[in-house]
Write an enzyme that holds these catalytic residues in place. Structure first.
Site, mmCIF file in Angstrom:
data_model
loop_
_atom_site.group_PDB
_atom_site.id
_atom_site.type_symbol
_atom_site.label_atom_id
_atom_site.label_comp_id
_atom_site.label_asym_id
_atom_site.label_seq_id
_atom_site.Cartn_x
_atom_site.Cartn_y
_atom_site.Cartn_z
ATOM 1 N N ILE A 14 5.485 -2.707 69.761
ATOM 2 C CA ILE A 14 5.579 -3.330 68.327
ATOM 3 C C ILE A 14 6.289 -2.446 67.254
ATOM 4 O O ILE A 14 6.901 -2.821 66.153
ATOM 5 C CB ILE A 14 4.190 -3.565 67.598
ATOM 6 C CG1 ILE A 14 3.320 -2.200 67.757
ATOM 7 C CG2 ILE A 14 3.279 -4.667 68.497
ATOM 8 C CD1 ILE A 14 1.931 -2.546 67.153
ATOM 9 N N PHE A 15 6.860 -1.154 67.949
ATOM 10 C CA PHE A 15 7.657 -0.405 66.765
ATOM 11 C C PHE A 15 8.424 0.620 67.780
ATOM 12 O O PHE A 15 7.852 1.252 68.757
ATOM 13 C CB PHE A 15 6.964 0.368 65.806
ATOM 14 C CG PHE A 15 7.695 1.517 64.802
ATOM 15 C CD1 PHE A 15 8.471 1.008 63.973
ATOM 16 C CD2 PHE A 15 7.619 2.799 65.471
ATOM 17 C CE1 PHE A 15 9.380 1.954 63.046
ATOM 18 C CE2 PHE A 15 8.360 3.665 64.555
ATOM 19 C CZ PHE A 15 9.120 3.201 63.815
ATOM 20 N N ARG A 37 -5.740 -1.542 72.628
ATOM 21 C CA ARG A 37 -5.446 -0.202 72.504
ATOM 22 C C ARG A 37 -4.061 -0.075 71.721
ATOM 23 O O ARG A 37 -3.076 -0.720 72.279
ATOM 24 C CB ARG A 37 -5.135 0.630 73.786
ATOM 25 C CG ARG A 37 -6.779 0.556 74.544
ATOM 26 C CD ARG A 37 -7.785 1.608 73.874
ATOM 27 N NE ARG A 37 -9.017 1.546 74.792
ATOM 28 C CZ ARG A 37 -10.132 1.075 74.245
ATOM 29 N NH1 ARG A 37 -10.121 0.345 73.432
ATOM 30 N NH2 ARG A 37 -11.269 1.343 74.967
ATOM 31 N N GLU A 92 15.173 25.338 70.962
ATOM 32 C CA GLU A 92 14.498 25.370 70.073
ATOM 33 C C GLU A 92 14.390 26.671 69.410
ATOM 34 O O GLU A 92 14.090 26.902 68.092
ATOM 35 C CB GLU A 92 12.999 24.761 70.179
ATOM 36 C CG GLU A 92 13.275 23.203 70.299
ATOM 37 C CD GLU A 92 13.855 22.300 68.983
ATOM 38 O OE1 GLU A 92 13.489 22.668 68.035
ATOM 39 O OE2 GLU A 92 14.331 21.231 69.393
ATOM 40 N N SER A 113 -3.125 14.255 71.241
ATOM 41 C CA SER A 113 -4.123 13.270 70.907
ATOM 42 C C SER A 113 -4.167 12.447 71.969
ATOM 43 O O SER A 113 -3.720 11.237 71.798
ATOM 44 C CB SER A 113 -3.668 12.787 69.752
ATOM 45 O OG SER A 113 -3.498 13.893 68.601
ATOM 46 N N PRO A 114 -5.035 12.599 73.006
ATOM 47 C CA PRO A 114 -4.732 11.616 73.849
ATOM 48 C C PRO A 114 -5.821 10.226 73.899
ATOM 49 O O PRO A 114 -5.610 9.372 74.751
ATOM 50 C CB PRO A 114 -5.731 12.321 75.377
ATOM 51 C CG PRO A 114 -6.362 13.347 74.522
ATOM 52 C CD PRO A 114 -5.651 13.675 73.526
ATOM 53 N N GLU A 119 1.557 12.189 73.716
ATOM 54 C CA GLU A 119 2.395 13.369 73.701
ATOM 55 C C GLU A 119 1.973 14.673 74.434
ATOM 56 O O GLU A 119 0.854 14.990 74.301
ATOM 57 C CB GLU A 119 2.580 13.725 72.225
ATOM 58 C CG GLU A 119 3.412 15.250 72.078
ATOM 59 C CD GLU A 119 3.419 15.641 70.599
ATOM 60 O OE1 GLU A 119 4.355 16.374 70.284
ATOM 61 O OE2 GLU A 119 2.482 15.312 69.895
ATOM 62 N N GLU A 140 20.052 18.539 61.102
ATOM 63 C CA GLU A 140 20.241 18.228 59.562
ATOM 64 C C GLU A 140 19.269 17.759 58.726
ATOM 65 O O GLU A 140 19.237 18.034 57.511
ATOM 66 C CB GLU A 140 21.498 17.090 59.330
ATOM 67 C CG GLU A 140 21.048 15.877 59.838
ATOM 68 C CD GLU A 140 22.186 14.805 59.926
ATOM 69 O OE1 GLU A 140 21.758 13.458 59.458
ATOM 70 O OE2 GLU A 140 23.133 15.278 60.020
#
Length: 184
Positions: A14-15, A37, A92, A113-114, A119, A140
């Site tokens: 949806i996004f 969910r 990084e 955050s399962p 992630e 940037e």
């Protein structure tokens, strides 16, 4: 198959953004009922516990819009598609701090955050740091202020909620545990 598994009936994106995408799932629960969910898909990230020869922790202060404030964190960043986590960690570290390292060791990985996101963050220990003259530039839209903290200063920052994110608290507590084990 786990007796706790939720079977996907239907899913819909949806996004789709620069960093995340949001998916809506219709699922069948273990008891046969249905539910929805909302799941955030994230490419994963790395975080680097970088230690100077004096055993100071390299940190960056960065404004976090989601919190509407700046916090102090260990250097971290998003994995690019197909990127090896250790290569991302080296990139990084250099981009955010200007340092390169001789030794890079994977400490652990964890889901942030399962309950609603996939992630996965890989946490590395970087030693043998050298400040590079012409290091890679920050993204940037990224602005950071470099800090070097002792373990006791980092613990104080946690108490003061200047350090307030899980990956950095994990890194500081890892060092605290290593120090305690080395005293035995």
């Amino acid at each position: 198959m786990s007796t706790l598994e939720e079977k996907t009936i239907h899913s819909e994106e949806i996004f789709s953004g620069k960093v995340i995408s949001l998916h809506l799932y219709d699922v069948e629960l273990p008891n046969g009922k249905q539910s929805k969910r909302e799941i955030i898909k994230h490419p994963g990230a790395v975080a680097i516990l970088a230690l100077t020869p004096e055993n100071k922790i390299i940190m960056v202060e960065q404004y976090r819009k989601a919190l509407e404030r700046a916090i102090v964190e260990i250097p971290a960043g998003k994995l690019e598609k197909g990127e090896d986590p250790s290569e991302c960690a080296l990139r990084e570290l250099e981009e955010e701090t200007g340092y390169v390292c001789e030794n890079l060791e994977l400490l652990t990985s964890f889901y942030t955050s399962p309950g609603f996101a996939d992630e996965l963050v890989y946490v590395y220990l970087a030693k043998g740091l050298t400040k590079k003259e012409n290091s890679r530039a920050l993204d940037e839209d990224e602005f950071v202020k470099l800090e070097e903290l002792t373990l006791s200063e980092a613990l104080q920052y946690i108490k003061e909620q200047k350090i307030y994110d899980a990956k950095t608290i994990y890194a500081v507590q890892y060092l605290q545990l290593q120090e305690a084990l080395n005293k035995k």
